[in-house]
Each structure stands twice: as C-alpha cells, then as structure tokens.
Enzyme design. Sequence first.
Site, PDB file in Angstrom:
ATOM      1  CG  HIS A 199      49.384  26.584  23.315  1.00  0.00           C
ATOM      2  ND1 HIS A 199      49.338  27.828  22.720  1.00  0.00           N
ATOM      3  CD2 HIS A 199      49.895  25.743  22.381  1.00  0.00           C
ATOM      4  CE1 HIS A 199      49.806  27.736  21.478  1.00  0.00           C
ATOM      5  NE2 HIS A 199      50.142  26.492  21.248  1.00  0.00           N
ATOM      6  CD  GLU A 209      53.305  23.119  22.911  1.00  0.00           C
ATOM      7  OE1 GLU A 209      53.954  23.463  21.897  1.00  0.00           O
ATOM      8  OE2 GLU A 209      52.067  22.928  22.900  1.00  0.00           O
ATOM      9  CG  HIS A 210      54.561  28.122  21.801  1.00  0.00           C
ATOM     10  ND1 HIS A 210      54.623  28.804  20.602  1.00  0.00           N
ATOM     11  CD2 HIS A 210      53.557  27.228  21.665  1.00  0.00           C
ATOM     12  CE1 HIS A 210      53.693  28.347  19.779  1.00  0.00           C
ATOM     13  NE2 HIS A 210      53.025  27.390  20.404  1.00  0.00           N
TER      14      HIS A 210
END
Lengths: 442, 438
Positions: free
Chosen positions: A66, A69-70
């Site tokens: 995650h 992803e950022h």
Amino acid sequence: MLRLALALTLLAALPARAQDQVTTFTLDNGMEAVVIEDHRAPVVVHMVWYRAGSADEPQGASGVAHFLEHLLFKGTDTLAPGEFSATVAANGGTDNAFTSYDYTGYFQRVASDRLGLMMTMEADRMVNLRLGEGDILTERDVIIEERNTRVENDPGSIFREQRQAAQYLHHPYGTPIIGWRHEMETLDLDDALAFYKQFYAPNNAILIVAGDVTPDEVRALAEEHYGTLPPNPALGPRERVSEPVQLAERRLVMKDARVAQPYVIRSYLAPERDPGAQEKAAALTLLAEILGGGQTSVLTRKLQFETQQAVYTSAWYDGTNYDDTTFGLVIVPTEGVTLQQAEDALDAAVAEFLEEGIDAQQLERIKFQIKAQQIYARDDADRLARRYGEALTSGLTVADVQAWPGILQAVTEDDILEAARSVFDRNRSVTGWLMSDEEATQ
Amino acid sequence: MKRFALVLGLVCAGFSARAEVDIQEVTSPGGFTAWLVEEPSIPFISLEIRFRGGASLDAEGKRGATNMMVGLLEEGAGDLDARAFAEAAESIAATLDFDVGDDDVSVSARFLTETTDEAMRLLRAALIEPRFDADAVERVRAQIVSGIRSDERDPDAIAGRTFDALFFPDHPYGTPYEGTVDSVTALTRDDLVAAHKAALARDRVYVAAAGDISADELAALMDGLLGALPETGAPMPAETSVAADGGLTVVPFDVPQSVALFGHEGMERDDPDFFAAFVMNTVLGGGGFEARLMEEVREKRGLTYGVYSYLVPKDRAAIYTGRVASANDRVAEAIEVIRAEWARMAENGVTEEELTRAKTYLTGAYPLRFDGNGPIARMLVGMQMEGLTPDYVNTRNAQVEAVTLDDVRRVAGELLQPDKLHFVVVGQPQGLETAPGQ
C-alpha cells in the site's frame, strides 16, 4: 409468482449479456489485457492491476504494498512528483489507486481519446519510478494518518483487524492490508523499491480498459506503450504459506468505550473460487444470500421479524480471493438482549435452517436477481472492469469469470446445504464480541 | 416537447464531439413534468424522484418523524406487509430505495423494462399507501435508536452535530434529522402519517428518468404513480443564516486522530458569482491532489490523509465548509495551515495557471459524468431541484470558461472570511488552547 415466471422467460430470451462486451488478449511480454466495450459516452477507464498485494509482502514490512501504491504518484525519471495526477486532471480526468490482499490497482477515468497518454504515463511508472528520501518520509506520515482514519479512530475497524488476525494464524491474510502500525513506522525506501522491483513488471500486470474503445484500438496502443517493457524473468510462481488445520474454535472479546452498539460476529474459514472449480464457492455465495441477503433472508426473518432479538443481521461470503476466504455471520442485538443470548439465537437460527432446508421460492428469486444483475451490470463498465481485475488477480481466468453466472444458476438446494454443513464447523471458527467497556460479559 | 442536446465536445484542442445526451421534457396529462434521457440499448430504467423539503419539514417536537416515515415506506404498503413487499420487489429484481436529507426525500428506482407495470405498482403503493404497521414501526424505531446511539460515540458524527448546532441554533439544520433517542421513542403512528402527508405532495415533486422508456410511456406512468398524492404538504421551513462566528470549539473525545470541520457563511446556488466561487474552490480545496489544501497539508507536510473544502448551498442557507483529520499532536498545525491558505486565497485569489488548470479539469470532467442510466437520472433530477433548465448541460461549461482571474479574486475576497472561519475539533488535540479563535 406468475410475474416471476414471465420475467424469467423474457430474460432467457435476451440476447445480449455483459460478457459479450468483453475481449481479451496477451502481449508478447506476458501482459494480459481485457477490453470492455461501452460506446454510450466518450469515456474510458484505464486500469493496470498487479498480481501483488499485501499478502505478497515480506515478513516485517507489512503495509509496503500500500505504501508503494502511494509512492507511485511521486515521480519517475521524466515526471515530477504529483505530475502524473496533475496531467490527468489537466486532461479533464480523475485518477486514483487501491491495494488489497491480492492486488494493487491504478486507474484513470478520461475522455477516450486520451487513452494513449494514460498508457504512456502508466507504462512509465511501471519501470521508471524515482523516489527521494523526502518523499518517503512525508508519505509515510500520510499512510499513518490514513491508518488513523481507517482503523484507529473506529473500534469496529480495530475489532475487524483483530478478528482477521485470529482467523489466519499463519497465512498473510491475518496481517492488515494497510500494515501493522509499528512496522509501517519503519518502512523505508529499500522496502518500497524491493517490492517494486520484484512485482512491477508487464508479466505480472493486467491491463483493463473499459468504455468507448474497440479491442483493436486498445491492442495497438497497448503494444506501443506496454509491449516494449521487459518482463521480469525472476518472477516465480505465486506461493504463500497455507493455514494449518484449525482444531479449536477461537474467541475474542473486545471492549472499547467508543462502542455504543455491541454485536457478535462469527466467521469460518471457507474455500475460495478456484480456476475451473467454482461450484463450492457458488453454493456458498447463494448460502450467504439465503441467510443474510436483505428483508426476506432467513436470519432477518427469524431474528428480526419473528423474535425481534436483533436490530440487524447479515451473512457474507466473498469467494474472489487467491487463498482460503471466510464465511461470516453477524448479529446486532436489540436492547436488553445480551451478546450471549444473541450468539445463541444466531446459532439456533442457523441450526433450524439446516433442519428446515431451503425455501424454493426464495432460491428462485435470488437466481432471478442474479440473472437481472447481468443486465444491470452493462450500465456500469467501471464495475465490470473491477470484477475482472479482482478475479484475474485472484488466480481466476476470463473463462472462469464468464462461467460464473451459469455456475450460480446450476447450484441446487442440496449443494447449498452440503456447503453449509461443511463450512459451519465450530472448530474452524472465530467468534468475536465487541462491546462497550462498561458492559459486563455475561 | 423541447429537446436539448449535450454535445460531449470539450474545449481543449483534440477533443472530438462524438456522443450526445438528449434531454426531453415530458409533461403528463395529469400535469406532472419529468426530464428524460432515452437509452434503449439496455432493457432497464432508472427513475429518480425528489420531494423538496425533506427532514426540515419535521413538525415541532417531532424531530426524526420524516426520517422514520421514509424508513417505513418499504416496510409494508397497500395489501402487502413488509415481507410480502420485499418478496414482490425481489421477484422482479427491482431496486426501490428511499432516502431522506435536510432538504429532500429521495426515491431511486431501477427496474427491468418488462417489469415496469409491476415495479410501478409497488412504488405507487410505497409512496401513496404505506401501512406503518405496528411491528414494522417498532422494528424500524429500534434500528434508528441503535444508529443514534452509535452516532453519539462516533467522532465524525459528533463533529457534524456540534458544527450544525453552532451554525444553525434556531433551525432544523441545527439538529440531526434522525432525531434524538427521546424524540424517536415518543413518535406515534399518527406522527408518521402526518409526516407522510407533510413531505410527499404534488407541489414539491421532481421526476427524472433514463433508460429504456419512451416519453409517452413515462408521461402515462407518472399520473398513475403520483396522481393520488395530496396537492400540497407542510409549508417550507424559513430561510436562515449562519449564526457561528470565527473561533474554535473543541469537543474532548478519546480518539488518536482529531476530526475537524470548519466553515462559515457560503454562497447561494443562484448567485451570479457562483461559478467564480466554484472555480475558486476547485483551486483551494476541491477534489483532486492539486488543490492548495491537499498540496499544503498532505503532500508537503504529511499531516493528513485527506483535506477538502466544499460550497454547500442548502435550500434555506448556504455554507462554505471543509474537513480534515490529523493525529492529536499534529492537528493544530493542520488548522494553522488551513487558516493561512484561507487568508492567502482571500487576499490574492488564484494564479493564471491555476485558473486555467481548474477550468480545464472542470470542463473536461463534466461530460464524463453522463455515463450510465443511474448517474444521468440523478443529475437530471438534481438540475431540476436547483432550478436549472435542460439547456444547462450546454451552457455549463461556457459558464465555467467565462470566469476571469478578476472574478475569482473579487469573489475570493468577498466570500472567504479568514476571521469568521470556525473550527470544530473532536478528539484530544494538543496545542490548540493557546490560539483559540485566532
């Protein structure tokens, strides 16, 4: 039921189904593509899904899928931090991304003649990510605030995390997608880049384009933009540890002053949809509908209408997972009903259901609704695109996705009861009580 | 029957106009009007109905009556009890959703073309002949009370409730439309019948449809569906204005992340400067990652996952508001940055480049919203509620384009009032006591 029979006949006669809009192909470097045509508006959704989610993270670096992803919005050799989204917006589009246990996905919604530009940028960040230490530290603060928002501020979310951790002793589904806070706080550039180098490659990616495009247009653009990217030869088979056989039921009690409405949740380890073998998952999907799908469901009837022991009940099952999933039941008791009474009532209702069997008319209604969904689904190409993305990153094929509605229709009452009996095994369950800290455990 | 075409062509070079949305204005023999976009390619229909007034029509001392009444519309109607009604809807795979807001009661229906008659029979029963059976009333009452109790301990709900009470102390907007445990517990069946008569009436109804239905079919359908409604309902609530002044209200609550709502007086939807304000807000705190608040609070400082500002022109008052959530030890800094950005925008407006970027985004994104029967029907009914004409779909982008740098600077100076900005913070914020009402 006259109307129902009529409607069923009409639906059977309808020629166009959602899958008729779908075309697939694979590029030479292994990148799969799915095209979903919808020519009603000059809009396109462009998505790239990676077969890499939080369950693919190395031990000790929870949350890195995650976090990465950022960081994919932070710039490449040719794009400055933030320029990706700014370019999408300057073209009248919107973009975002999402991470789950089994996948990470990126999407843009733009006018269809901007598809090539989106592919240029998405292909670029698949291989040319450039990150600085400053980006890392600020963005790590952002994901910790995201964890605060999504989890720490909400006792129900903390409870979900704890139950999931109890459900999976060994398998990585027991670790939250966003990560455990103490590990998120130590995520660094090396963690992010290691995950990026291992998983971000065309042979681990799926391109999905939905909207006002033709398969030929998409193929030409995909070959131009993605076809030139080198596959990662080191990408091995996707293997994860599996759960040991669960031999004892697990129970949790969580007390939190912020809980105003206590409830009981029971979950059972359950098989997921497997390629070429989706029958059991189909039976469980219908079981969840029969038990908890709305006003006419078994739990609602028994616990809300007949006895008023609950203000809310539900059952859920999502078979679109790479590894074993869960089947869940929830009861929110009415005032004056203790959690023990609520749990007992839930168990009694399920036991009665197994005795009484299935209401044939209810099953018929559910199957009809599933058929109708195939018509309604054609109005929402974005959602259809997501359904393919989730399935293909969970080990299923396009053929599996297209066979699924038919498999659901073929499920019998006996299939459902058999699936229920095999899943509802207390030794393979987790039962959680969420309550306010001023309440006594009964 | 006038036709208005939305040509989905965009202003920037390279975009081509390829699709059209034809909005037809339909009038029924009985005098109802509707907007329609015919789309026969998929055999279903999305129908949207709105009744203006909504929860703000609650009678004195009956807070929560409209909300509870709406919750009961699908819990038994005509000759069907709650279960029979649900079974009938499932049998034809129709979705009938009923919702309530401060300013409206909304009905969203989706049904297969072949089942139109049956779907309309059910919807008509729900709207005209709800039963309010005693068992259903008690079941729904228990659900509502459970929700109210949960909201009492939810930081977002606490923030919203505190904010509304400060901003609108003498108006229905100032209290939650769900009511209180006490007010909901006291509601009787008569109260629900009265709320039904007050809220659902012919003089406040708006209709839009998109999908596989012709203008004639829609016209015929409306009379059967709505013709038996009373001519009029309760009088609309009074206009009000924002009572809060600048400052800070902290509600102590044990959560690790403080939730902050902020705002002051806003701008009416029909204000000639609305588009300038709308473009200005896009730069300040609207949607994307490029907005100043997002850039300064999240991208540069990592203080939050999300920060946004919104123009909220309600029917009886207008506010300009926003939200941020930051860890207790960082929220003071987030608030300081937001105050500074508010002041910077008020003083200097936007740059030429920001204006161009915002316009390109807004004009480009608009046509992309017409992408399905459901979204189209919802936009059409929303436009009617805002008093717009079907032609708006053609003029809207031109109105965005017409906004100048001077417009934005002037409107920013008038609308943004940094010293009037009030923050409501729920949590255990650190370092805020030293700078109250700054």
